[in-house]
Scaffold this motif. Structure first.
Motif, PDB file in Angstrom:
ATOM      1  N   ALA A 189      11.049   7.350  -7.384  1.00 30.19           N
ATOM      2  CA  ALA A 189      11.588   8.068  -6.234  1.00 30.19           C
ATOM      3  C   ALA A 189      12.897   8.756  -6.602  1.00 30.19           C
ATOM      4  O   ALA A 189      13.154   9.882  -6.197  1.00 30.19           O
ATOM      5  N   ARG A 190      13.720   8.093  -7.374  1.00 34.21           N
ATOM      6  CA  ARG A 190      14.997   8.694  -7.811  1.00 34.21           C
ATOM      7  C   ARG A 190      14.745   9.827  -8.815  1.00 34.21           C
ATOM      8  O   ARG A 190      15.489  10.785  -8.843  1.00 34.21           O
ATOM      9  N   ARG A 191      13.701   9.679  -9.580  1.00 32.37           N
ATOM     10  CA  ARG A 191      13.390  10.680 -10.603  1.00 32.37           C
ATOM     11  C   ARG A 191      12.886  11.981  -9.977  1.00 32.37           C
ATOM     12  O   ARG A 191      13.134  13.055 -10.491  1.00 32.37           O
ATOM     13  N   VAL A 192      12.188  11.866  -8.843  1.00 30.24           N
ATOM     14  CA  VAL A 192      11.605  13.030  -8.183  1.00 30.24           C
ATOM     15  C   VAL A 192      12.699  13.848  -7.492  1.00 30.24           C
ATOM     16  O   VAL A 192      12.599  15.068  -7.419  1.00 30.24           O
ATOM     17  N   ARG A 193      13.725  13.210  -7.005  1.00 26.33           N
ATOM     18  CA  ARG A 193      14.792  13.933  -6.293  1.00 26.33           C
ATOM     19  C   ARG A 193      15.456  14.923  -7.151  1.00 26.33           C
ATOM     20  O   ARG A 193      15.754  15.373  -7.954  1.00 26.33           O
TER      21      ARG A 193
ATOM     22  N   PRO B 109       0.830  -1.201   0.000  1.00 25.55           N
ATOM     23  CA  PRO B 109       0.000   0.000   0.000  1.00 25.55           C
ATOM     24  C   PRO B 109       0.869   1.256   0.000  1.00 25.55           C
ATOM     25  O   PRO B 109       2.058   1.207   0.274  1.00 25.55           O
ATOM     26  N   GLY B 110       0.259   2.345  -0.311  1.00 21.32           N
ATOM     27  CA  GLY B 110       0.964   3.617  -0.328  1.00 21.32           C
ATOM     28  C   GLY B 110       0.623   4.383  -1.576  1.00 21.32           C
ATOM     29  O   GLY B 110      -0.054   3.893  -2.478  1.00 21.32           O
ATOM     30  N   LYS B 111       1.125   5.588  -1.614  1.00 23.97           N
ATOM     31  CA  LYS B 111       0.847   6.456  -2.738  1.00 23.97           C
ATOM     32  C   LYS B 111       1.849   6.165  -3.855  1.00 23.97           C
ATOM     33  O   LYS B 111       3.051   6.230  -3.647  1.00 23.97           O
ATOM     34  N   ASP B 112       1.325   5.840  -5.008  1.00 24.13           N
ATOM     35  CA  ASP B 112       2.170   5.578  -6.165  1.00 24.13           C
ATOM     36  C   ASP B 112       1.993   6.680  -7.186  1.00 24.13           C
ATOM     37  O   ASP B 112       0.873   7.135  -7.414  1.00 24.13           O
ATOM     38  N   PRO B 113       3.084   7.083  -7.810  1.00 21.74           N
ATOM     39  CA  PRO B 113       2.935   8.027  -8.921  1.00 21.74           C
ATOM     40  C   PRO B 113       2.144   7.350 -10.041  1.00 21.74           C
ATOM     41  O   PRO B 113       2.449   6.232 -10.418  1.00 21.74           O
ATOM     42  N   GLY B 114       1.121   7.972 -10.505  1.00 18.35           N
ATOM     43  CA  GLY B 114       0.309   7.396 -11.568  1.00 18.35           C
ATOM     44  C   GLY B 114      -0.999   6.822 -11.075  1.00 18.35           C
ATOM     45  O   GLY B 114      -1.908   6.615 -11.853  1.00 18.35           O
TER      46      GLY B 114
ATOM     47  N   LEU C  85      10.123  -1.919  -8.282  1.00 15.00           N
ATOM     48  CA  LEU C  85      11.062  -1.277  -9.211  1.00 15.00           C
ATOM     49  C   LEU C  85      10.535   0.072  -9.696  1.00 15.00           C
ATOM     50  O   LEU C  85      11.289   1.046  -9.794  1.00 15.00           O
ATOM     51  N   TYR C  86       9.247   0.131  -9.972  1.00 18.51           N
ATOM     52  CA  TYR C  86       8.615   1.377 -10.410  1.00 18.51           C
ATOM     53  C   TYR C  86       8.743   2.450  -9.340  1.00 18.51           C
ATOM     54  O   TYR C  86       9.111   3.589  -9.629  1.00 18.51           O
ATOM     55  N   ARG C  87       8.470   2.087  -8.089  1.00 11.43           N
ATOM     56  CA  ARG C  87       8.600   3.054  -6.994  1.00 11.43           C
ATOM     57  C   ARG C  87      10.034   3.524  -6.842  1.00 11.43           C
ATOM     58  O   ARG C  87      10.291   4.694  -6.586  1.00 11.43           O
ATOM     59  N   LEU C  88      10.968   2.611  -6.982  1.00 12.76           N
ATOM     60  CA  LEU C  88      12.395   2.955  -6.862  1.00 12.76           C
ATOM     61  C   LEU C  88      12.807   3.944  -7.946  1.00 12.76           C
ATOM     62  O   LEU C  88      13.458   4.948  -7.674  1.00 12.76           O
TER      63      LEU C  88
END
Length: 88
Positions: A84-88, A26-31, A78-81
């Motif tokens: 997350a790196r893309r947002v930084r 669970p959690g907030k996913d981009p998309g 993998l998508y979250r990883l």
């Protein structure tokens, strides 16, 4: 050809796997939810493609859903990883 071994069968199983993957992670996913479902479908297709290559014989039923869910969870992680790196 049985439905669980067909492309359409893995897509249908992927829909369920996407929902299960979201429940497991669970959690907030981009998309949002739609992207999570698409990742579930991709995970199921990946599981259906790779399992015979590594010597696993997936029977109809719970094994198909388990393999698809594992594929969905791995792709979601993998998508979250990546996101997350893309947002930084």
């Amino acid at each position: 050809m049985l439905l669980h071994n067909s492309f359409l069968g893995w897509i249908l199983i992927g829909l369920v796997a996407g929902v299960l993957g979201k429940m497991i992670m669970p959690g907030k996913d981009p998309g949002g939810f739609i992207v999570t479902i698409l990742i579930g479908i991709a995970g199921a297709l990946l599981a259906g493609y790779l399992s015979p290559m590594i010597g696993l014989h997936i029977e109809a039923g719970w094994q198909s859903y388990a393999a698809a869910t594992v594929g969905a969870v791995v792709l979601l992680a993998l998508y979250r990883l990546v996101m997350a790196r893309r947002v930084r």
